[in-house]
Enzyme design. Structure first.
Site, mmCIF file in Angstrom:
data_model
loop_
_atom_site.group_PDB
_atom_site.id
_atom_site.type_symbol
_atom_site.label_atom_id
_atom_site.label_comp_id
_atom_site.label_asym_id
_atom_site.label_seq_id
_atom_site.Cartn_x
_atom_site.Cartn_y
_atom_site.Cartn_z
ATOM 1 N N ARG A 184 -14.660 13.328 12.745
ATOM 2 C CA ARG A 184 -15.452 12.138 12.461
ATOM 3 C C ARG A 184 -16.099 11.534 13.700
ATOM 4 N NH1 ARG A 184 -11.307 9.323 8.118
ATOM 5 N NH2 ARG A 184 -11.691 10.898 6.528
ATOM 6 N N ARG A 218 -8.386 9.988 14.161
ATOM 7 C CA ARG A 218 -7.625 10.522 13.032
ATOM 8 C C ARG A 218 -8.455 11.554 12.283
ATOM 9 N NH1 ARG A 218 -7.575 9.456 7.616
ATOM 10 N NH2 ARG A 218 -8.796 7.531 7.722
ATOM 11 N N HIS A 235 -16.508 6.064 10.696
ATOM 12 C CA HIS A 235 -16.629 7.181 9.764
ATOM 13 C C HIS A 235 -18.095 7.546 9.586
ATOM 14 C CE1 HIS A 235 -16.144 9.620 6.229
ATOM 15 N NE2 HIS A 235 -14.840 9.407 6.185
ATOM 16 N N GLY A 268 0.856 -1.184 0.000
ATOM 17 C CA GLY A 268 0.000 0.000 0.000
ATOM 18 C C GLY A 268 0.890 1.231 0.000
HETATM 19 C C1 LIG Z 1 -12.826 3.470 1.602
HETATM 20 C C2 LIG Z 1 -11.667 4.183 2.244
HETATM 21 C C3 LIG Z 1 -11.350 5.475 1.847
HETATM 22 C C4 LIG Z 1 -10.279 6.154 2.445
HETATM 23 N N1 LIG Z 1 -9.987 7.424 2.048
HETATM 24 C C5 LIG Z 1 -8.955 8.074 2.616
HETATM 25 C C6 LIG Z 1 -8.604 9.385 2.214
HETATM 26 O O1 LIG Z 1 -9.242 9.964 1.348
HETATM 27 N N2 LIG Z 1 -7.551 9.986 2.801
HETATM 28 C C7 LIG Z 1 -6.816 9.366 3.772
HETATM 29 O O2 LIG Z 1 -5.859 9.958 4.269
HETATM 30 N N3 LIG Z 1 -7.110 8.105 4.155
HETATM 31 C C8 LIG Z 1 -8.148 7.449 3.610
HETATM 32 N N4 LIG Z 1 -8.450 6.180 4.011
HETATM 33 C C9 LIG Z 1 -7.512 5.467 4.894
HETATM 34 C C10 LIG Z 1 -6.311 4.990 4.083
HETATM 35 O O3 LIG Z 1 -6.729 4.577 2.816
HETATM 36 C C11 LIG Z 1 -5.565 3.831 4.747
HETATM 37 O O4 LIG Z 1 -5.351 4.099 6.090
HETATM 38 C C12 LIG Z 1 -4.222 3.645 4.071
HETATM 39 O O5 LIG Z 1 -4.365 3.533 2.682
HETATM 40 C C13 LIG Z 1 -3.494 2.434 4.612
HETATM 41 O O6 LIG Z 1 -2.308 2.283 3.864
HETATM 42 P P1 LIG Z 1 -1.217 1.209 4.269
HETATM 43 O O7 LIG Z 1 -0.149 1.306 3.254
HETATM 44 O O8 LIG Z 1 -0.850 1.390 5.697
HETATM 45 O O9 LIG Z 1 -1.981 -0.200 4.166
HETATM 46 P P2 LIG Z 1 -2.819 -0.885 2.973
HETATM 47 O O10 LIG Z 1 -3.037 0.003 1.835
HETATM 48 O O11 LIG Z 1 -4.000 -1.500 3.655
HETATM 49 O O12 LIG Z 1 -1.872 -2.012 2.463
HETATM 50 C C14 LIG Z 1 -1.616 -3.182 3.197
HETATM 51 C C15 LIG Z 1 -0.665 -4.044 2.418
HETATM 52 O O13 LIG Z 1 -0.200 -5.084 3.265
HETATM 53 C C16 LIG Z 1 -0.303 -6.321 2.597
HETATM 54 N N5 LIG Z 1 -0.478 -7.348 3.624
HETATM 55 C C17 LIG Z 1 -1.231 -7.299 4.739
HETATM 56 N N6 LIG Z 1 -1.092 -8.414 5.455
HETATM 57 C C18 LIG Z 1 -0.225 -9.185 4.787
HETATM 58 C C19 LIG Z 1 0.321 -10.473 5.022
HETATM 59 N N7 LIG Z 1 0.011 -11.172 6.110
HETATM 60 N N8 LIG Z 1 1.176 -10.966 4.114
HETATM 61 C C20 LIG Z 1 1.509 -10.264 2.985
HETATM 62 N N9 LIG Z 1 1.043 -9.046 2.728
HETATM 63 C C21 LIG Z 1 0.173 -8.517 3.615
HETATM 64 C C22 LIG Z 1 -1.477 -6.166 1.661
HETATM 65 O O14 LIG Z 1 -1.382 -7.093 0.596
HETATM 66 C C23 LIG Z 1 -1.275 -4.714 1.206
HETATM 67 O O15 LIG Z 1 -0.342 -4.683 0.147
HETATM 68 C C24 LIG Z 1 -9.530 5.506 3.447
HETATM 69 C C25 LIG Z 1 -9.862 4.217 3.840
HETATM 70 C C26 LIG Z 1 -10.934 3.566 3.277
HETATM 71 C C27 LIG Z 1 -11.308 2.213 3.778
#
Ligand SMILES: Cc1cc2nc3c(=O)[nH]c(=O)nc-3n(C[C@H](O)[C@H](O)[C@H](O)COP(=O)(O)OP(=O)(O)OC[C@H]3O[C@@H](n4cnc5c(N)ncnc54)[C@H](O)[C@@H]3O)c2cc1C
Length: 690
Positions: free
Chosen positions: A365, A474, A300, A76
């Site tokens: 929120r 948040r 939310h 991500g």
């Molecule tokens: C619908 C929605 C809309 C949102 N809109 C906003 C916004 O507009 N602005 C904002 O700031 N935030 C927003 N958020 C929050 C934000 O999107 C997330 O908090 C953020 O994208 C998380 O990013 P990350 O890289 O930490 O994790 P993620 O994007 O969740 O990525 C997790 C990664 O870990 C990998 N992974 C997990 N477990 C394992 C495992 N056991 N083995 C191998 N790989 C694994 C997955 O494959 C993935 O690649 C939103 C959230 C949602 C649900």
């Protein structure tokens, strides 16, 4: 005569302001432990700390970087940005995700935008104001040094993304456009229509792929990390399952980074991607990484309401819609079934504008969510009845369309309106949207110090997976900011201080710790496949979600949380005796994948309730019924609870052994380590958005 309530928000007026006397509702459920502290943030003025830390952090020469290896779980925004930057620096990176492409990580779902203190609108924004808003928004439960750094690097993120070609919305004059999100009075949210996450992720993904081509990064898609390898007290690798072939693989490295996202799906229904889970974090927790503030869950306010008992997914309507949409319910309960267009202005209650005139529809929120719940609890909800209650409030664009024109609204929010129309069959340009709060994000996660290193040496945690910079709530558009800050700008500096200790001893694949971790994975898989009970994994997940939502959701109480813990323990025991997992271990098996994830949720859920029980105060999203002001707002007790709760796992790290209950009962009472929160740059105050 209408039956509109007064401004009191409380759902149950029999609850009253609690005294701040010490009372430990969780006594007996946990063991008090030694305090924990962040030792990495340098002292001195807050605006000089990050520069000082970057300078102090030891260097690794380009030649030596080539000899060092990093495993990153997650692609991500947090994981892809870290992978790209560490690859560019010259380290060997192995990047894992369970999707079929790194760019399908859950971050792609983010709609609304990303914050940065650029002050392009000249509306009084600054790094200090973003810092202040974030600490206040988090209800003074975040670490000051981390939040300042986040605000500070926020401006770099936008420059980085623009350089990558991220197509942020622009104003007519060419400057990047901004909009407002909740809890602030400036416009600092950068956006790409309603697809900000997708566009940012494409940018990070391209940067990652560039390193794949350069040979510094290797990606492992459709691989799920199922265990952490810890050698001599340091994280040294992972055990992963190839989800297509079922092969169990060992991957070793000098350091491990978890960027595995949040665990909101413990509630079953949430806006998270269906696959989001806690397994990577929970496996690390079982091996020694502390879990911090697990009960802080963001609910939310603007999601499409639940429409029936068989739903498995909830959909977010971006918070950006609160810029132009006005939230209301009928004043009179008898109007709740009418066509909203037939309800005259005078009979509508724009309750957020009424109760919070300064922030109106843009309150944070947690506050907007609770207010919606209370309107519906009070019988003034709209939309279809589910389980006897109408759980919906209107989000109305009629005024904005009249003021700005339909084209302007379509340009800003078109894809969100289309999505709403497709899901509900209603046209939001003509009929007000119906929205209701839903689980969306977790502020809790693995505890990290200023360097983003967990309590387990060699294990770093970034993005939503760490307990992050958001305290108890948040602010909108700050998760993307944090994930990219961690990956592009923070981790690359802090991890080098750790890697400067290298070269590290080589760990062989037949090291006892590796073999033990592999055996644990294999035993667990075998266990799930041989229980051969009668209930589906999903049915357990749904039941757990109902318990969590009911007792550890928008409002929590001592009695409810204790009941939830009992229910979860019974459910967990039953799961390990009676779950039915079809298929085999040596091929694609989604039922098996889910079983592992739900087993971990069943343990996490209990810890969340214990954490919520321990914190007999209301702060941000954590609303304890016993602790509220006379007008129903969250009431903190800074004298007792100004700490981060960092929980240590005490059960068996690798459960198993004889009989099903050996799997279910291996939790042990967690140990609570408190990190005291002190504020020097900001004064702690009771939050007010009125
Ligand atoms: C619908 C929605 C809309 C949102 N809109 C906003 C916004 O507009 N602005 C904002 O700031 N935030 C927003 N958020 C929050 C934000 O999107 C997330 O908090 C953020 O994208 C998380 O990013 P990350 O890289 O930490 O994790 P993620 O994007 O969740 O990525 C997790 C990664 O870990 C990998 N992974 C997990 N477990 C394992 C495992 N056991 N083995 C191998 N790989 C694994 C997955 O494959 C993935 O690649 C939103 C959230 C949602 C649900």
């Amino acid at each position: 005569m209408t039956d509109m309530p007064d401004t009191t928000l409380t759902s149950d007026p029999s609850y009253h302001v609690d005294s701040a006397e010490e009372s430990d509702d969780a006594a007996g459920y946990y063991v008090p432990g030694a305090p924990i502290a962040d030792t990495k943030a340098p002292g001195g003025p807050i605006d000089e700390q990050w520069d000082a830390r970057k300078f102090e952090a030891r260097m690794v020469s380009p030649t030596n970087r080539r000899k060092l290896s990093v495993i990153i779980i997650g692609t991500g925004l947090a994981g892809a940005s870290a992978g790209a930057t560490l690859g560019e620096a010259g380290y060997h990176v192995k990047s894992f995700c369970y999707q079929d492409s790194p760019r399908r990580a859950h971050s792609i779902a983010a709609q609304g935008g990303i914050n940065a203190a650029k002050n392009y609108k000249e509306d009084g924004d600054s790094v200090h104001r973003l810092f202040y808003d974030t600490v206040k928004g988090g209800d003074y439960r975040s670490r000051e040094s981390n939040v300042y750094r986040l605000a500070d690097v926020s401006t770099n993120i936008i420059d980085q993304c623009v350089a990558q070609g991220v197509p942020f919305a622009r104003e007519y004059g060419g400057l990047l456009d901004n909009r407002s999100f909740g809890g602030v009075q400036v416009s600092r949210t950068f956006y790409a229509r309603g697809q900000t996450g997708q566009q940012l992720l494409i940018g990070a993904y391209q940067a990652l792929e560039r390193q794949v081509r350069a040979g510094t990064v290797t990606t492992y898609t459709r691989h799920e990390m199922l265990e952490l390898v810890v050698v001599d007290g340091r994280a040294r690798g992972i055990i992963a399952r190839d989800m297509v072939t079922g092969a169990i693989e060992t991957h070793l490295a000098d350091v491990v980074v978890l960027a595995s996202g949040g665990y909101g799906n413990v509630y079953y229904l949430s806006t998270n991607a269906m696959g989001s889970n806690v397994t990577a974090s929970w496996r690390a927790h079982r091996k020694g990484a502390y879990m911090a503030n697990p009960c802080y869950t963001q609910i939310h306010p603007t999601c499409i309401p639940v429409s029936g008992a068989h739903q498995s997914k909830l959909t977010l309507m971006s918070e950006s819609l609160r810029n132009d949409g006005r939230i209301w319910v009928p004043k009179d309960k008898a109007d709740c079934t009418k066509d909203p267009r037939d309800i005259p202005e005078a009979d509508r209650d724009y309750y957020l504008e009424r109760i919070y005139p300064s922030f109106g529809n843009l309150v944070p929120r947690d506050i907007a969510s609770r207010a919606a719940k209370y309107q519906c609890d009070d019988g003034r909800g709209v939309g279809p009845e589910v389980d006897g209650v109408r759980r919906g409030v209107y989000l109305d664009f009629a005024d904005a369309i009249a003021r700005l024109g339909r084209d302007a609204i379509e340009e800003k929010y078109g894809n969100l309106f289309d999505m709403y129309a497709r899901i509900t069959g209603e046209n939001p340009y003509e009929v007000p949207m119906r929205i209701y709060p839903a689980v969306h994000y977790v502020m809790g996660g693995l505890w990290v110090d200023y360097d983003l290193q967990s309590s387990l040496p060699g294990l770093f945690v970034t993005g939503e997976a760490n307990f992050s910079d958001h305290g108890a709530n948040r602010l909108g558009a700050s998760a993307l900011m944090q994930g990219l800050a961690d990956g592009y700008f923070v981790l690359p500096h802090t991890i080098r201080d750790y890697l400067a200790d290298g070269p590290f001893d080589t760990v062989e694949e037949d090291h006892p710790a590796v073999l033990e971790a592999r055996a644990a994975v294999q035993e667990r898989i075998e266990h799930f496949l041989t229980v051969n009970g009668t209930r589906s994994v999903d049915s357990y997940h749904r039941e757990l979600g109902n318990i969590m939502w009911e007792y550890c959701g928008m409002e929590r109480s001592e009695d409810g949380l204790k009941k939830a813990i009992d229910l979860i323990r019974t459910l967990r025991d039953d799961f390990h005796r009676n779950v039915k997992v079809l298929g085999s271990a040596d091929s694609l098996n989604q039922s098996l994948e889910k079983a592992g994830r739900v087993a971990d949720f069943l343990e996490l859920g209990e810890l969340m309730c214990i954490d919520a029980l321990n914190r007999r105060e209301s702060c941000g999203c954590h609303f304890r019924a016993e602790s509220q002001t006379e007008d129903g707002e969250a009431l903190r007790h800074d004298d007792l609870y100004a700490y981060v709760a960092a929980w240590e796992f005490t059960g068996s790290p690798n459960p198993g052994g004889t009989g099903a209950s050996a799997w279910a009962d291996q939790m042990g009472a967690p140990v609570l380590h408190k990190e005291e929160l002190t504020y020097s740059a900001i004064e702690m105050k009771q939050r007010s958005y009125k």
